[in-house]
Design a protein around this motif. Structure first.
Motif, PDB file in Angstrom:
ATOM      1  N   ILE B 194       0.823  -1.217   0.000  1.00 48.72           N
ATOM      2  CA  ILE B 194       0.000   0.000   0.000  1.00 48.72           C
ATOM      3  C   ILE B 194       0.854   1.262   0.000  1.00 48.72           C
ATOM      4  O   ILE B 194       0.622   2.184  -0.768  1.00 48.72           O
ATOM      5  N   ILE B 195       1.845   1.262   0.856  1.00 51.47           N
ATOM      6  CA  ILE B 195       2.648   2.469   1.012  1.00 51.47           C
ATOM      7  C   ILE B 195       3.388   2.787  -0.289  1.00 51.47           C
ATOM      8  O   ILE B 195       3.544   3.947  -0.659  1.00 51.47           O
ATOM      9  N   PHE B 196       3.791   1.724  -1.015  1.00 49.76           N
ATOM     10  CA  PHE B 196       4.481   1.954  -2.290  1.00 49.76           C
ATOM     11  C   PHE B 196       3.498   2.409  -3.364  1.00 49.76           C
ATOM     12  O   PHE B 196       3.818   3.250  -4.189  1.00 49.76           O
ATOM     13  N   ILE B 197       2.286   1.825  -3.338  1.00 47.99           N
ATOM     14  CA  ILE B 197       1.268   2.247  -4.294  1.00 47.99           C
ATOM     15  C   ILE B 197       0.968   3.733  -4.103  1.00 47.99           C
ATOM     16  O   ILE B 197       0.873   4.498  -5.068  1.00 47.99           O
ATOM     17  N   ALA B 198       0.892   4.144  -2.820  1.00 48.12           N
ATOM     18  CA  ALA B 198       0.638   5.556  -2.526  1.00 48.12           C
ATOM     19  C   ALA B 198       1.793   6.419  -3.023  1.00 48.12           C
ATOM     20  O   ALA B 198       1.582   7.486  -3.606  1.00 48.12           O
ATOM     21  N   ALA B 199       3.021   5.939  -2.811  1.00 45.54           N
ATOM     22  CA  ALA B 199       4.183   6.721  -3.244  1.00 45.54           C
ATOM     23  C   ALA B 199       4.198   6.858  -4.766  1.00 45.54           C
ATOM     24  O   ALA B 199       4.487   7.932  -5.306  1.00 45.54           O
ATOM     25  N   ILE B 200       3.841   5.769  -5.464  1.00 44.76           N
ATOM     26  CA  ILE B 200       3.833   5.807  -6.929  1.00 44.76           C
ATOM     27  C   ILE B 200       2.761   6.776  -7.424  1.00 44.76           C
ATOM     28  O   ILE B 200       2.960   7.499  -8.401  1.00 44.76           O
ATOM     29  N   ALA B 201       1.631   6.810  -6.688  1.00 48.18           N
ATOM     30  CA  ALA B 201       0.546   7.713  -7.101  1.00 48.18           C
ATOM     31  C   ALA B 201       0.996   9.166  -7.071  1.00 48.18           C
ATOM     32  O   ALA B 201       0.417  10.021  -7.743  1.00 48.18           O
ATOM     33  N   GLY B 202       2.048   9.435  -6.287  1.00 42.59           N
ATOM     34  CA  GLY B 202       2.525  10.809  -6.190  1.00 42.59           C
ATOM     35  C   GLY B 202       3.510  11.209  -7.280  1.00 42.59           C
ATOM     36  O   GLY B 202       4.013  12.333  -7.294  1.00 42.59           O
ATOM     37  N   VAL B 203       3.800  10.271  -8.200  1.00 40.89           N
ATOM     38  CA  VAL B 203       4.758  10.588  -9.265  1.00 40.89           C
ATOM     39  C   VAL B 203       4.119  11.570 -10.257  1.00 40.89           C
ATOM     40  O   VAL B 203       2.967  11.393 -10.655  1.00 40.89           O
ATOM     41  N   ILE B 230      10.192   6.444  -5.973  1.00 35.78           N
ATOM     42  CA  ILE B 230       9.808   5.875  -4.673  1.00 35.78           C
ATOM     43  C   ILE B 230      11.030   5.402  -3.878  1.00 35.78           C
ATOM     44  O   ILE B 230      10.886   4.825  -2.804  1.00 35.78           O
ATOM     45  N   LYS B 231      12.227   5.675  -4.387  1.00 30.74           N
ATOM     46  CA  LYS B 231      13.436   5.229  -3.693  1.00 30.74           C
ATOM     47  C   LYS B 231      13.526   5.716  -2.238  1.00 30.74           C
ATOM     48  O   LYS B 231      13.856   4.916  -1.357  1.00 30.74           O
ATOM     49  N   PRO B 232      13.222   6.981  -1.949  1.00 26.96           N
ATOM     50  CA  PRO B 232      13.290   7.405  -0.539  1.00 26.96           C
ATOM     51  C   PRO B 232      12.363   6.584   0.354  1.00 26.96           C
ATOM     52  O   PRO B 232      12.764   6.172   1.456  1.00 26.96           O
ATOM     53  N   THR B 233      11.145   6.306  -0.143  1.00 27.59           N
ATOM     54  CA  THR B 233      10.197   5.485   0.630  1.00 27.59           C
ATOM     55  C   THR B 233      10.789   4.103   0.876  1.00 27.59           C
ATOM     56  O   THR B 233      10.729   3.569   1.990  1.00 27.59           O
ATOM     57  N   ILE B 234      11.379   3.529  -0.175  1.00 34.77           N
ATOM     58  CA  ILE B 234      11.973   2.196  -0.038  1.00 34.77           C
ATOM     59  C   ILE B 234      13.057   2.211   1.030  1.00 34.77           C
ATOM     60  O   ILE B 234      13.106   1.333   1.894  1.00 34.77           O
ATOM     61  N   ILE B 235      13.909   3.232   0.983  1.00 34.06           N
ATOM     62  CA  ILE B 235      15.035   3.270   1.923  1.00 34.06           C
ATOM     63  C   ILE B 235      14.547   3.423   3.358  1.00 34.06           C
ATOM     64  O   ILE B 235      14.991   2.718   4.259  1.00 34.06           O
ATOM     65  N   ILE B 236      13.576   4.323   3.572  1.00 32.49           N
ATOM     66  CA  ILE B 236      13.064   4.525   4.936  1.00 32.49           C
ATOM     67  C   ILE B 236      12.465   3.225   5.480  1.00 32.49           C
ATOM     68  O   ILE B 236      12.766   2.806   6.602  1.00 32.49           O
TER      69      ILE B 236
END
Lengths: 299, 320
Positions: B194-203, B230-236
């Motif tokens: 979910i969190i990645f889907i949300a991050a991708i939606a922000g592209v 989404i790399k920053p999200t992945i790293i966090i």
């Protein structure tokens, strides 16, 4: 602008479609299979081959488990801890969040630090167990409610929400001479429905699914929730047999059905345990996701 | 809701802290009961951790036992089961990070690439479902799926011809690591995406349009735009996951091993948390188990600091 799709595009689309179908099947099959077995005649189930549809339909497995006094009682315990735990959890977590959302709160800095540290450090299960024991909460229903009544992550989410409420709303109430208690209960709570629904679902699901507190602190049968009963059923086939036998009057039937019943009983107990979660799932999905978004924005 | 009434604030500034406290008693009344509960149920156990340096005996007050220095830790490191416990914890967590961390990211990217809106919604809804069921229910489903007596997995394996009589997955220690990874993936795949889907939606969609004009292929767009954004999200999230590495999901392992009563699975399934549970609550070696638990907390904290430092070096958002 639309770009013409190449052959590799179609390949990728097909691959994704295939993967997604697999995810659907792998996720849903165990649920549907158990449901089918729980609704299938137990003597027929032993022949195997039940997939997602019952072959010889019967409610008998459910009748059996509900005829045993343990299951309805455990169900009541689960419902009670979920309802009471959610209401009190919202009250204690929400009031703390409301207070910490005020910059004029005396002691706000110290209070905030008190709340932040336990989010990263804990005493672990042994000191917690000894504390609960010394407080006389062993074999006490309130052990399900009180120790975790203030959820700190939930508090942060609620505080963030409360901070976005315009000051003016509260100011006018203060001018009218309303106390903070009245403001909280009569103004803030009614306009905070989205966050309250989200947190209520968080707490409710956690309460319903919780088994560890019961395993640690409860030995009395009459206080065990559904999760514990299901745990007993899967760890002890004998327990399932007892449940099965208690509903059967015909001894011959009982002996014949002894081995066949266990799986059906397990599945029926499982379905009954998971049913409330499935029933509120549409709400869960909507509000939980909103919750993580707020949480992730906060960082 | 900042200072709600400006007059009140002005008034308050002139008064002593105590007078202000009394004046806003109605606000304090809302926070103090909750704070007391936190102090009791979080801080007393935290203080109780000092029993790791003591010899606690039943009936004694928490923290008032005889001091024994590092004796419990010496016992811990000479305990024959402990190296195995450490190994299991690291391997189970390591496998989960290696396999179950990247798969939800790939899943999120795939969801994003789907064109059929309706079907996409169905897949998402279904994939989040197992997150909401307890590990007790999940274990019930898995025991049945993997059972040798008509379980779907074994039926499938028999049909393919891998096995004749079925594999007793949950009664052999050599399958356990694989089972923890597989069941964890089954339960949390959708949820963790979910969190990645949300991050991708922000592209920014303009990036994709610009790439189209430059003639980028779909794979290139996924790699250079979606994944990079989404790399920053992945790293966090990776930092959080590595920081909690020694946790190894107590709930899951307790359920899959029938609360550690399945002795067959102890060889590969005993992790730090179950070790603490077994020695502390079953054998009542309270101080010894607390020492093991404290050891875990300290290592976890060090791991968090290290991974955060590494992430900081990489030039991305650090946490602390």
């Amino acid at each position: 602008m639309r770009i013409k799709r190449s052959r590799s595009d179609y390949f990728i689309d097909g691959l994704i479609l295939l993967v997604m179908l697999m995810v659907l099947v792998i996720t849903l099959y165990p649920f549907l299979n158990s449901l089918a077995i729980s609704l299938n005649d137990s003597k027929d189930s032993v022949k195997g081959g039940i997939t997602i549809w019952p072959r010889v339909f019967t409610w008998n497995n459910y009748v059996l488990i509900f005829n045993n006094e343990r299951i309805p009682r455990a169900y009541l315990i689960s419902i009670a801890r979920t309802v009471i735990g959610t209401i009190l959890g919202l009250l204690f977590t929400g009031s703390l969040a409301f207070g910490l959302a005020h910059t004029n709160l005396v002691g706000r800095k110290i209070y905030t630090i008190i709340c932040l540290i336990p989010m990263y450090f804990g005493g672990g299960i042994i000191p917690t167990f000894l504390l609960i024991k010394s407080m006389g909460l062993l074999n006490n229903f309130w052990v399900y409610i009180i120790p975790g009544v203030v959820g700190l992550w939930n508090m942060i989410l609620m505080r963030t929400y409360f901070q976005t409420i315009p000051d003016g709303l509260e100011e006018s109430a203060v001018i009218d001479g309303a106390s903070y208690l009245r403001i909280f209960f009569q103004i803030i709570i009614p306009i905070s429905a989205p966050i309250i629904a989200t947190i209520a679902l968080y707490i409710g699901v956690a309460q319903w699914n919780s088994w560890f507190d019961a395993a640690m602190y409860i030995t009395k049968d009459s206080l065990k929730p559904m999760q514990t009963i299901l745990m007993n059923v899967i760890s002890e086939a004998r327990y399932a047999e007892q449940l099965a036998q208690s509903g059967i009057t015909d001894v011959g039937n009982m002996l014949k059905g002894q081995n066949t019943n266990v799986r059906s009983i397990t599945m029926a107990t499982m379905v009954v345990t998971v049913l409330p979660i499935l029933m509120i799932y549409p709400f869960l999905q909507r509000y939980f996701i909103k919750g993580i978004m707020v949480g992730s924005l906060k960082g | 809701m900042s200072a709600s009434n400006r007059d009140e604030v002005r008034l308050n500034r002139d008064k002593s802290v105590f007078a202000r406290f009394i004046h806003q008693w109605d606000l304090q009344v809302l926070v103090i009961p909750s704070l007391i509960l936190i102090l009791v149920f979080s801080y007393i156990p935290m203080y109780g951790v000092i029993m790791a340096f003591q010899e606690y005996k039943l009936g004694e007050k928490l923290g008032f036992s005889e001091w024994v220095g590092l004796k419990q830790f010496v016992y811990l490191f000479s305990e024959p089961a402990f190296p195995r416990v450490l190994r299991n914890t690291l391997i189970i967590s390591g496998l989960k990070i290696l396999i179950n961390f990247p798969i939800p990211i790939i899943f999120a990217v795939m969801i994003n690439e789907m064109r059929a809106k309706q079907f996409k919604k169905v897949v998402q809804t279904v994939s989040y479902l197992p997150h909401f069921i307890s590990w007790v229910v999940c274990a019930t489903l898995m025991f049945d799926m993997f059972s040798t007596d008509g379980g779907a997995i074994n039926e499938l394996l028999k049909w393919v011809g891998v096995t004749k009589s079925g594999i007793p997955f949950f009664n052999r220690s050599n399958y356990f690591w694989g089972l923890t990874v597989a069941t964890d993936l089954w339960k949390e795949l959708g949820w963790n995406s979910i969190i990645f889907i949300a991050a991708i939606a922000g592209v920014d969609p303009q990036l994709y349009e610009a790439a189209d004009i430059d003639g980028a292929t779909r794979i290139q767009k996924i790699w250079y735009i979606t994944v990079q954004t989404i790399k920053p999200t992945i790293i966090i999230l990776l930092i959080f996951t590595v920081g909690g590495m020694l946790n190894a999901n107590f709930d899951q392992i307790m359920m899959l091993t029938n609360q550690m009563s399945n002795a067959q699975l102890r060889e590969t399934g005993d992790v730090i948390d179950t070790f603490v549970y077994r020695f502390g609550l079953q054998q009542m070696r309270y101080s010894f188990a607390t020492a093991a638990s404290l050891f875990k907390t300290v290592i976890n904290f060090v791991l968090l600091l290290i991974t955060n430092h590494v992430a900081g070096k990489l030039g991305d958002t650090a946490l602390l």
